[in-house]
Scaffold this motif. Structure first.
Motif, PDB file in Angstrom:
ATOM      1  N   VAL A   1       0.823  -1.213   0.000  1.00 42.81           N
ATOM      2  CA  VAL A   1       0.000   0.000   0.000  1.00 42.81           C
ATOM      3  C   VAL A   1       0.853   1.259   0.000  1.00 42.81           C
ATOM      4  O   VAL A   1       0.331   2.364  -0.154  1.00 42.81           O
ATOM      5  N   GLU A   2       2.159   1.102   0.185  1.00 45.08           N
ATOM      6  CA  GLU A   2       3.052   2.264   0.122  1.00 45.08           C
ATOM      7  C   GLU A   2       4.455   1.790  -0.213  1.00 45.08           C
ATOM      8  O   GLU A   2       4.909   0.749   0.272  1.00 45.08           O
ATOM      9  N   PHE A   3       5.134   2.563  -1.050  1.00 45.23           N
ATOM     10  CA  PHE A   3       6.513   2.247  -1.416  1.00 45.23           C
ATOM     11  C   PHE A   3       7.297   3.541  -1.489  1.00 45.23           C
ATOM     12  O   PHE A   3       6.780   4.580  -1.912  1.00 45.23           O
ATOM     13  N   SER A   4       8.574   3.493  -1.094  1.00 45.50           N
ATOM     14  CA  SER A   4       9.410   4.677  -1.234  1.00 45.50           C
ATOM     15  C   SER A   4      10.887   4.284  -1.226  1.00 45.50           C
ATOM     16  O   SER A   4      11.274   3.277  -0.617  1.00 45.50           O
ATOM     17  N   GLU A   5      11.668   5.093  -1.923  1.00 44.89           N
ATOM     18  CA  GLU A   5      13.122   4.993  -1.813  1.00 44.89           C
ATOM     19  C   GLU A   5      13.581   5.933  -0.701  1.00 44.89           C
ATOM     20  O   GLU A   5      12.931   6.935  -0.415  1.00 44.89           O
ATOM     21  N   ARG A   6      14.693   5.612  -0.086  1.00 44.50           N
ATOM     22  CA  ARG A   6      15.280   6.527   0.879  1.00 44.50           C
ATOM     23  C   ARG A   6      16.774   6.262   0.987  1.00 44.50           C
ATOM     24  O   ARG A   6      17.272   5.219   0.526  1.00 44.50           O
ATOM     25  N   ASN A   7      17.489   7.192   1.573  1.00 41.37           N
ATOM     26  CA  ASN A   7      18.921   7.059   1.778  1.00 41.37           C
ATOM     27  C   ASN A   7      19.219   7.103   3.267  1.00 41.37           C
ATOM     28  O   ASN A   7      18.757   7.997   3.980  1.00 41.37           O
ATOM     29  N   ILE A   8      19.981   6.128   3.737  1.00 42.11           N
ATOM     30  CA  ILE A   8      20.357   6.066   5.137  1.00 42.11           C
ATOM     31  C   ILE A   8      21.735   6.711   5.290  1.00 42.11           C
ATOM     32  O   ILE A   8      22.686   6.332   4.606  1.00 42.11           O
ATOM     33  N   GLU A   9      21.812   7.685   6.172  1.00 46.23           N
ATOM     34  CA  GLU A   9      23.102   8.332   6.419  1.00 46.23           C
ATOM     35  C   GLU A   9      23.901   7.502   7.414  1.00 46.23           C
ATOM     36  O   GLU A   9      23.484   7.276   8.548  1.00 46.23           O
ATOM     37  N   LEU A  10      25.070   7.031   6.974  1.00 47.83           N
ATOM     38  CA  LEU A  10      25.918   6.207   7.825  1.00 47.83           C
ATOM     39  C   LEU A  10      26.830   7.075   8.677  1.00 47.83           C
ATOM     40  O   LEU A  10      26.882   8.304   8.515  1.00 47.83           O
ATOM     41  N   ALA A  11      27.559   6.435   9.586  1.00 50.81           N
ATOM     42  CA  ALA A  11      28.385   7.171  10.542  1.00 50.81           C
ATOM     43  C   ALA A  11      29.463   8.007   9.862  1.00 50.81           C
ATOM     44  O   ALA A  11      29.849   9.073  10.366  1.00 50.81           O
ATOM     45  N   ASP A  12      29.945   7.548   8.701  1.00 51.65           N
ATOM     46  CA  ASP A  12      30.997   8.299   8.004  1.00 51.65           C
ATOM     47  C   ASP A  12      30.436   9.379   7.087  1.00 51.65           C
ATOM     48  O   ASP A  12      31.172  10.021   6.341  1.00 51.65           O
ATOM     49  N   GLY A  13      29.112   9.567   7.122  1.00 49.29           N
ATOM     50  CA  GLY A  13      28.491  10.602   6.309  1.00 49.29           C
ATOM     51  C   GLY A  13      28.043  10.133   4.941  1.00 49.29           C
ATOM     52  O   GLY A  13      27.358  10.872   4.231  1.00 49.29           O
ATOM     53  N   SER A  14      28.391   8.917   4.562  1.00 50.78           N
ATOM     54  CA  SER A  14      27.973   8.400   3.261  1.00 50.78           C
ATOM     55  C   SER A  14      26.512   7.963   3.323  1.00 50.78           C
ATOM     56  O   SER A  14      25.943   7.765   4.402  1.00 50.78           O
ATOM     57  N   LEU A  15      25.913   7.816   2.147  1.00 47.91           N
ATOM     58  CA  LEU A  15      24.497   7.451   2.057  1.00 47.91           C
ATOM     59  C   LEU A  15      24.350   6.024   1.554  1.00 47.91           C
ATOM     60  O   LEU A  15      25.023   5.619   0.595  1.00 47.91           O
ATOM     61  N   TYR A  16      23.479   5.299   2.197  1.00 49.54           N
ATOM     62  CA  TYR A  16      23.238   3.905   1.839  1.00 49.54           C
ATOM     63  C   TYR A  16      21.842   3.809   1.241  1.00 49.54           C
ATOM     64  O   TYR A  16      20.851   4.165   1.904  1.00 49.54           O
ATOM     65  N   PRO A  17      21.698   3.342  -0.009  1.00 48.18           N
ATOM     66  CA  PRO A  17      20.385   3.326  -0.661  1.00 48.18           C
ATOM     67  C   PRO A  17      19.496   2.208  -0.122  1.00 48.18           C
ATOM     68  O   PRO A  17      19.924   1.063   0.030  1.00 48.18           O
ATOM     69  N   ALA A  18      18.245   2.564   0.156  1.00 51.28           N
ATOM     70  CA  ALA A  18      17.292   1.577   0.676  1.00 51.28           C
ATOM     71  C   ALA A  18      15.924   1.818   0.063  1.00 51.28           C
ATOM     72  O   ALA A  18      15.636   2.901  -0.481  1.00 51.28           O
ATOM     73  N   ILE A  19      15.093   0.802   0.138  1.00 50.65           N
ATOM     74  CA  ILE A  19      13.690   0.916  -0.253  1.00 50.65           C
ATOM     75  C   ILE A  19      12.845   0.328   0.875  1.00 50.65           C
ATOM     76  O   ILE A  19      13.299  -0.553   1.609  1.00 50.65           O
ATOM     77  N   TYR A  20      11.630   0.859   1.006  1.00 49.23           N
ATOM     78  CA  TYR A  20      10.717   0.245   1.972  1.00 49.23           C
ATOM     79  C   TYR A  20       9.338   0.103   1.355  1.00 49.23           C
ATOM     80  O   TYR A  20       8.939   0.864   0.477  1.00 49.23           O
ATOM     81  N   CYS A  21       8.637  -0.913   1.831  1.00 47.96           N
ATOM     82  CA  CYS A  21       7.248  -1.149   1.455  1.00 47.96           C
ATOM     83  C   CYS A  21       6.420  -1.316   2.717  1.00 47.96           C
ATOM     84  O   CYS A  21       6.890  -1.886   3.705  1.00 47.96           O
TER      85      CYS A  21
END
Length: 285
Positions: free
Chosen positions: A153-173
């Motif tokens: 019923v819902e989907f989105s992409e998001r970026n997780i900010e890691l401890a070193d400042g880099s972004l980790y790509p994720a999706i959630y449903c």
């Protein structure tokens, strides 16, 4: 999982959760997410295979079950079940997902988050292809995995900010059960309400007015619960004179019986002539 949990994850979960709702976080780890959600008023529980994590959270007053959906018997259900960055580690996905679905209330939601394989970067070569990540998901594959059990019923992409400042790509449903599942659950709850209403008439002779599909269902439930149904009433001459179970279909209520209205049709006419119990009245309890 990021630490502390990203605000957009918390917001996405709270949007699908009733006030003071219950939540189970499968694979909760150190409990950053459920700690934050508890602060927002949710009744949270964790589940993790690490006894260190479980013991630590329990010591902080946050309930956590030490175990796995594969091996730990769990009878309770929650308004929301979350499972963040766990599925990429699971070999038997079909069984895991089927067990997750049993933990969600019929009207509840399931929040799933995984790495987004369509946005892997090569900044660290082959970082996301490793011995721990045995599954790699796209939106389509994630939705397809859950399709036999729940709908997205819902989907989105998001970026997780890691401890070193880099972004980790994720999706959630966010998943929920099809309406048919809720209909079955709601129907059972309604039948339970009707039986509670009629409980005061147990031991007294009853007749059911209106020999239709609902009468068939209710009659069996009443018999199984020890009610004394002595007659069925219907103005259709083709039904009169027949028997259902062993109970005769007649044209008028036998004297001394309590009439239970099992049909919405002609209810006003029947009520004008006989005192009846209208089980369709949502106010009766």
């Amino acid at each position: 999982k990021s630490s502390p949990p990203d605000l957009d994850v918390v917001a996405a979960i709270l949007k699908h959760t009733p006030h003071d709702g219950s939540l189970l976080d499968v694979g909760c780890g150190g409990g950053q997410l459920i700690t934050r959600l508890k602060e927002d008023g949710m009744r949270v529980t964790g589940l993790d295979t690490s006894h260190v994590c479980a013991d630590s959270l329990n010591a902080k007053g946050i309930p956590c079950i030490h175990g796995s959906v594969f091996t730990t018997p769990i009878d309770e259900q929650w308004d929301v079940v979350t499972c963040c960055h766990v599925l990429e580690h699971i070999i038997d996905l079909q069984y895991f997902v089927s067990k997750l679905a049993t933990l969600v209330k019929p009207s509840g939601k399931l929040y799933i988050e995984v790495p987004d394989s369509e946005r892997y970067t090569a900044s660290t070569p082959f970082q996301d292809y490793n011995l721990e990540h045995v599954n790699h998901f796209t939106r389509e594959s994630l939705v397809t995995l859950f399709k036999p059990f729940m709908k997205c019923v819902e989907f989105s992409e998001r970026n997780i900010e890691l401890a070193d400042g880099s972004l980790y790509p994720a999706i959630y449903c966010v998943f929920e059960f099809p309406r048919a599942n809720n209909y079955v659950h709601d129907s059972k709850m309604e039948m339970d309400r009707i039986i509670r209403k009629l409980e005061q008439y147990k031991g007294k002779p009853l007749c059911l007015w209106g020999v239709g599909q609902f009468c068939f269902k209710l009659l069996r439930v009443l018999i199984d619960n020890g009610f004394d149904v002595v007659a069925l009433v219907d103005d259709n001459p083709y039904k009169q004179g027949k028997r259902i179970e062993w109970i005769p279909v007649v044209s008028f209520p036998p004297e001394g019986t309590t009439v239970v209205l099992t049909s919405r049709i002609s209810g006003g006419f029947i009520k004008a002539k006989w005192p009846v119990i209208d089980i369709f009245d949502s106010q009766i309890e």
